[in-house]
Scaffold this motif. Structure first.
Motif, PDB file in Angstrom:
ATOM      1  N   ARG A   6       0.816  -1.224   0.000  1.00 17.95           N
ATOM      2  CA  ARG A   6       0.000   0.000   0.000  1.00 17.95           C
ATOM      3  C   ARG A   6       0.842   1.263   0.000  1.00 17.95           C
ATOM      4  O   ARG A   6       0.342   2.349  -0.278  1.00 17.95           O
ATOM      5  CB  ARG A   6      -0.894   0.028   1.241  1.00 17.95           C
ATOM      6  N   GLN A   7       2.110   1.151   0.344  1.00 13.49           N
ATOM      7  CA  GLN A   7       2.972   2.319   0.437  1.00 13.49           C
ATOM      8  C   GLN A   7       3.320   2.837  -0.962  1.00 13.49           C
ATOM      9  O   GLN A   7       3.623   2.048  -1.848  1.00 13.49           O
ATOM     10  CB  GLN A   7       4.265   1.973   1.184  1.00 13.49           C
ATOM     11  N   MET A  44       2.583   8.589   2.198  1.00 13.32           N
ATOM     12  CA  MET A  44       1.206   8.271   2.593  1.00 13.32           C
ATOM     13  C   MET A  44       0.393   9.516   2.918  1.00 13.32           C
ATOM     14  O   MET A  44      -0.814   9.538   2.727  1.00 13.32           O
ATOM     15  CB  MET A  44       1.197   7.332   3.805  1.00 13.32           C
ATOM     16  N   LEU A  49      -7.090   8.406  -1.073  1.00 14.89           N
ATOM     17  CA  LEU A  49      -7.753   7.111  -1.026  1.00 14.89           C
ATOM     18  C   LEU A  49      -9.141   7.205  -1.641  1.00 14.89           C
ATOM     19  O   LEU A  49      -9.816   8.211  -1.539  1.00 14.89           O
ATOM     20  CB  LEU A  49      -7.857   6.637   0.430  1.00 14.89           C
TER      21      LEU A  49
END
Length: 55
Positions: A6-7, A44, A49
């Protein structure tokens, strides 16, 4: 592995990277660096998202 995937740069930030950032901010040679929010998060912080259920 899922968390690393996810990074944005494909891996977690290391403790050495966090420590280096702290040392940079604490170093008297960087006394003009004030009022900074330094995100040591591998990108992040600025990741957008998708809302739940959008895909």
């Amino acid at each position: 592995r899922a968390l690393e995937a996810r990074q944005p740069h494909g891996r977690l930030v290391t403790t050495v990277e966090v420590a280096a950032s702290i040392l940079f901010l604490a170093d008297p040679a960087n006394g003009s660096t004030t009022g900074v929010c330094l995100a040591v998060d591998g990108g992040m912080h600025s990741l957008l998202l998708r809302p739940p259920g959008s895909g």
